[in-house]
Design a protein around this motif. Structure first.
Motif, mmCIF file in Angstrom:
data_model
loop_
_atom_site.group_PDB
_atom_site.id
_atom_site.type_symbol
_atom_site.label_atom_id
_atom_site.label_comp_id
_atom_site.label_asym_id
_atom_site.label_seq_id
_atom_site.Cartn_x
_atom_site.Cartn_y
_atom_site.Cartn_z
ATOM 1 N N TRP A 33 0.840 -1.204 0.000
ATOM 2 C CA TRP A 33 0.000 0.000 0.000
ATOM 3 C C TRP A 33 0.877 1.256 0.000
ATOM 4 N N HIS A 85 -6.187 2.054 -4.318
ATOM 5 C CA HIS A 85 -5.192 2.128 -3.246
ATOM 6 C C HIS A 85 -3.997 1.215 -3.504
ATOM 7 N N THR A 86 -4.243 0.039 -4.037
ATOM 8 C CA THR A 86 -3.172 -0.943 -4.249
ATOM 9 C C THR A 86 -2.794 -1.077 -5.709
#
Length: 409
Positions: free
Chosen positions: A127, A189-190
């Motif tokens: 992350w 997000h990832t």
């Protein structure tokens, strides 16, 4: 104004409009070329089962983004030194933020670790490296970037498939359009590519949607599921920093030279602090990403899993060490030297060509300093009685009569 002058003015204006609509093409012929490519992509998309309404309403309106091609040719994994790449990603600020988020999301991360076998610190490391913990998820129009890359010959097949997956994503509940993300088409997000979004995304907060942009539980659960599906081995770390004895034989370097830890112990390899390597029945490979002057790492099977997320040794080493730091470990015992300049891809390409011509097979010259090129450098160094660590230092370039050109930052 005469008729001919008026026509010329209108034609010039039309070219300007066309250039703007297609992302500032240099010429009308280039605009025509992209238009033809998009028309072909529309036909392929329909054949691949993408809904006709999506093809007509979305794919037909994509724009060409010339900046995307420039970024594709300047990826930091290919052009920066290890110190430059690593030190920009494993920072004290990022470590501190990761440790804070470890406490904030402890319950969620513990649950995911139990379900998927991936320890919390690794999910946080991914992350952190991908989007700085959600601080920047990219603002590029995904369909435009993927169409641009699909029409570029370097990896057209791969990005065409990702473009079609992105088109299918637009039909899923909760997906907000236009989708935005990185220049290479990764989102959330990832930073999942569209195909991985469709295959591995998880509804982590049980709201009926798989939202990798707006839901941290969805993003972290999806990351854990992805790593599990890639083969994450429970109870085993990614690897560790180690120390090497003097006059070490660097011919054993590389991901293809795995051997049991017992053999590495017999060769005098110890932990970075000088302790004996644990007596665990697993295999490991040895990497020295900055050459013999920098840190050395023994890496295990989970390192290969990290590289299936991103095919860069620099990236995987950064993820592994950042995970260790978030989990309480200290800095590297032997930091990478900072006096190694980045290398332009053109310089690496010339190096590969000269190695091949000299009989040291590095593979097809592509400007990427991968395992095959490092192996060829080691063989060349050994033949010239240099330290055979596979690192392309000045002596290698001088011996091959190549001038060093630093890559642009």
């Amino acid at each position: 104004m005469g008729i001919q002058a008026a026509r010329a003015t209108l034609a010039a204006a039309a070219k300007v409009v066309l250039s703007v609509s297609l992302g500032v093409w240099a010429t009308a012929s280039q605009a025509d070329e992209f238009g033809e490519c998009v028309a072909d992509l529309q036909r392929q998309a329909l054949q691949a089962g993408v809904a006709e309404s999506v093809v007509n309403d979305t794919l037909a309106k994509v724009e060409y983004l010339p900046r995307i091609i420039e970024l594709d040719r300047r990826q930091p994994e290919f052009t920066r030194s290890f110190a430059n790449y690593f030190n920009r990603r494993v920072t004290e600020k990022r470590v501190a933020q990761g440790r804070e988020l470890l406490q904030t999301h402890r319950a969620l991360l513990t649950k995911l670790s139990q379900l998927y076998g991936v320890p919390p610190q690794y999910l946080l490391a991914f992350w952190g490296l991908e989007t700085n913990f959600g601080g920047y998820m990219g603002k590029v129009a995904i369909l435009d970037s993927l169409a641009t890359l699909a029409c570029d010959p370097r990896r057209s097949k791969f990005f065409t498939a990702e473009l079609f997956e992105a088109l299918r994503l637009t039909q899923l509940p909760g997906i907000k359009t236009p989708m935005q993300g990185s220049w290479a088409g990764a989102v959330g997000h990832t930073q999942f590519m569209p195909s991985n979004y469709r295959r591995y995304a998880i509804d982590g907060d049980s709201d009926g949607q798989k939202d990798l942009w707006g839901s941290i539980p969805d993003a972290l659960a999806s990351g854990a599921n992805f790593l599990d599906q890639l083969g994450w081995e429970r109870g085993v770390r990614w690897g560790r920093e180690v120390s090497l004895p003097e006059k070490f034989d660097y011919a054993v370097l590389g991901l293809k030279n795995k051997r049991p830890l017992s053999q590495w112990r017999a060769m005098g390899v110890r932990t970075a602090t000088g302790a004996a390597i644990p007596k665990v029945d697993i295999e490991a490979a040895l990497l020295v990403p900055a050459g013999h002057r920098g840190p050395a790492f023994l890496v295990y099977d989970n390192f290969g899993v990290i590289m299936r997320w991103n095919r860069s040794e620099f990236y995987a080493l950064s993820v592994g060490h950042l995970a260790d730091r978030i989990n309480g470990a200290g800095k590297l015992q032997r930091p990478p030297p900072t006096d190694q300049p980045p290398l332009a891809r053109a310089t690496i390409t010339k190096l590969q060509e000269r190695l091949n011509a000299a009989g040291f097979e590095s593979g097809k010259p592509d400007g990427i300093l991968g395992s095959g090129t490092r192996r060829a450098i080691r063989d060349f160094q050994q033949a010239r009685k240099l330290v055979a660590d596979g690192y392309p230092r000045a002596k290698v370039f001088n011996a091959l009569e190549i001038s060093l050109d630093s890559a642009e930052e």
